[in-house]
Design a protein around this motif. Structure first.
Motif, PDB file in Angstrom:
ATOM      1  N   ALA A 113       0.107   0.892 -10.329  1.00 21.75           N
ATOM      2  CA  ALA A 113      -0.984   1.439 -11.144  1.00 21.75           C
ATOM      3  C   ALA A 113      -2.337   1.140 -10.506  1.00 21.75           C
ATOM      4  CB  ALA A 113      -0.925   0.870 -12.556  1.00 21.75           C
ATOM      5  N   SER A 114      -2.455  -0.011  -9.859  1.00 20.16           N
ATOM      6  CA  SER A 114      -3.729  -0.349  -9.216  1.00 20.16           C
ATOM      7  C   SER A 114      -4.038   0.583  -8.045  1.00 20.16           C
ATOM      8  CB  SER A 114      -3.734  -1.812  -8.754  1.00 20.16           C
ATOM      9  OG  SER A 114      -2.914  -1.987  -7.609  1.00 20.16           O
ATOM     10  N   HIS A 115      -3.010   1.289  -7.554  1.00 22.06           N
ATOM     11  CA  HIS A 115      -3.187   2.279  -6.486  1.00 22.06           C
ATOM     12  C   HIS A 115      -3.179   3.700  -7.056  1.00 22.06           C
ATOM     13  CE1 HIS A 115      -3.052  -0.504  -3.090  1.00 22.06           C
ATOM     14  NE2 HIS A 115      -2.145  -1.166  -3.782  1.00 22.06           N
ATOM     15  N   ASN A 116      -3.330   3.798  -8.379  1.00 22.50           N
ATOM     16  CA  ASN A 116      -3.433   5.082  -9.088  1.00 22.50           C
ATOM     17  C   ASN A 116      -2.143   5.886  -9.172  1.00 22.50           C
ATOM     18  OD1 ASN A 116      -6.214   4.704  -9.665  1.00 22.50           O
ATOM     19  ND2 ASN A 116      -6.661   5.283  -7.543  1.00 22.50           N
ATOM     20  N   ALA A 117      -0.995   5.211  -9.168  1.00 19.62           N
ATOM     21  CA  ALA A 117       0.268   5.915  -9.371  1.00 19.62           C
ATOM     22  C   ALA A 117       0.303   6.469 -10.791  1.00 19.62           C
ATOM     23  CB  ALA A 117       1.453   4.969  -9.151  1.00 19.62           C
ATOM     24  N   THR A 118       0.835   7.674 -10.931  1.00 18.27           N
ATOM     25  CA  THR A 118       0.988   8.299 -12.243  1.00 18.27           C
ATOM     26  C   THR A 118       2.153   7.669 -13.002  1.00 18.27           C
ATOM     27  OG1 THR A 118       0.200  10.361 -11.283  1.00 18.27           O
ATOM     28  CG2 THR A 118       1.319  10.525 -13.393  1.00 18.27           C
TER      29      THR A 118
ATOM     30  N   ARG B 222       0.855  -1.187   0.000  1.00 21.19           N
ATOM     31  CA  ARG B 222       0.000   0.000   0.000  1.00 21.19           C
ATOM     32  C   ARG B 222       0.891   1.237   0.000  1.00 21.19           C
ATOM     33  NH1 ARG B 222      -2.731  -3.490  -1.045  1.00 21.19           N
ATOM     34  NH2 ARG B 222      -4.594  -4.314  -0.113  1.00 21.19           N
TER      35      ARG B 222
ATOM     36  N   LYS C 266      -3.013  14.822  -6.670  1.00 20.17           N
ATOM     37  CA  LYS C 266      -3.534  14.370  -7.956  1.00 20.17           C
ATOM     38  C   LYS C 266      -2.557  13.450  -8.680  1.00 20.17           C
ATOM     39  CE  LYS C 266      -6.716  18.137  -9.002  1.00 20.17           C
ATOM     40  NZ  LYS C 266      -7.141  18.569  -7.803  1.00 20.17           N
ATOM     41  N   GLN C 267      -1.273  13.744  -8.610  1.00 21.56           N
ATOM     42  CA  GLN C 267      -0.270  12.923  -9.282  1.00 21.56           C
ATOM     43  C   GLN C 267       0.799  12.514  -8.292  1.00 21.56           C
ATOM     44  OE1 GLN C 267       1.217  15.079 -12.696  1.00 21.56           O
ATOM     45  NE2 GLN C 267      -0.521  14.433 -13.927  1.00 21.56           N
ATOM     46  N   TRP C 268       1.113  11.217  -8.289  1.00 20.45           N
ATOM     47  CA  TRP C 268       2.194  10.734  -7.428  1.00 20.45           C
ATOM     48  C   TRP C 268       2.924   9.616  -8.161  1.00 20.45           C
ATOM     49  CZ3 TRP C 268       2.261   5.739  -5.338  1.00 20.45           C
ATOM     50  CH2 TRP C 268       1.095   5.013  -5.472  1.00 20.45           C
TER      51      TRP C 268
END
Length: 145
Positions: free
Chosen positions: A119-124, A90, A98-100
């Motif tokens: 990517a499944s945790h919304n990493a840019t 995690r 917004k972007q990490w």
């Protein structure tokens, strides 16, 4: 690494190299990734800029500029795990970010697994660093998304 909310904050920026692609020993072309990281740390008395010019874009990665907060995985059961291979991996991303960019250590699983988990945790984007500091950078080959 920097965990959001604790210690220094790192804000990296990846830039495509203005230099043309070069070839490795096996004839595979690669693009240099220039990484600028601003470390915001009260102990240092102000921001410190780190520039890393030996990075490489993955073979199938978009060769585009990315900006965001650099975030390492949170410990699992109190133990630091920088690999990003464990299904329980995690990331503690500050609210309204917004972007990490996920910061992961090379080793133990495929580049694809690391990239897809972040990517499944919304990493840019994902920065994967060598687990052996004396090794030359490699061009990751992966069939991520």
């Amino acid at each position: 690494g920097a965990c959001a909310g604790r210690g220094p904050r790192r804000r990296p920026r990846l830039l495509p190299s203005p230099r043309p692609a070069r070839a490795e020993a096996g004839g595979q072309a690669y693009y240099t990734a220039l990484i600028n990281v601003t470390v915001l740390s009260p102990e240092r008395g102000g921001p410190t800029l780190l520039r890393i010019d030996r990075g490489r874009y993955g073979q199938d990665s978009p060769k585009v500029e990315v900006k965001g907060l650099l975030v390492a995985p949170v410990p699992i059961n109190g133990v630091a795990d920088r690999l990003g291979c464990d299904p329980r991996t995690r990331f503690q991303v500050p609210p309204n970010t917004k972007q990490w960019i996920a910061l992961l250590q090379r080793g133990n699983c495929t580049f694809r697994e690391k990239i897809l988990r972040a990517a499944s945790h919304n990493a840019t984007a994902v920065v994967i660093y060598n687990n052996i500091s004396s090794e030359e950078p490699v061009t990751m080959t992966h069939q991520g998304k």
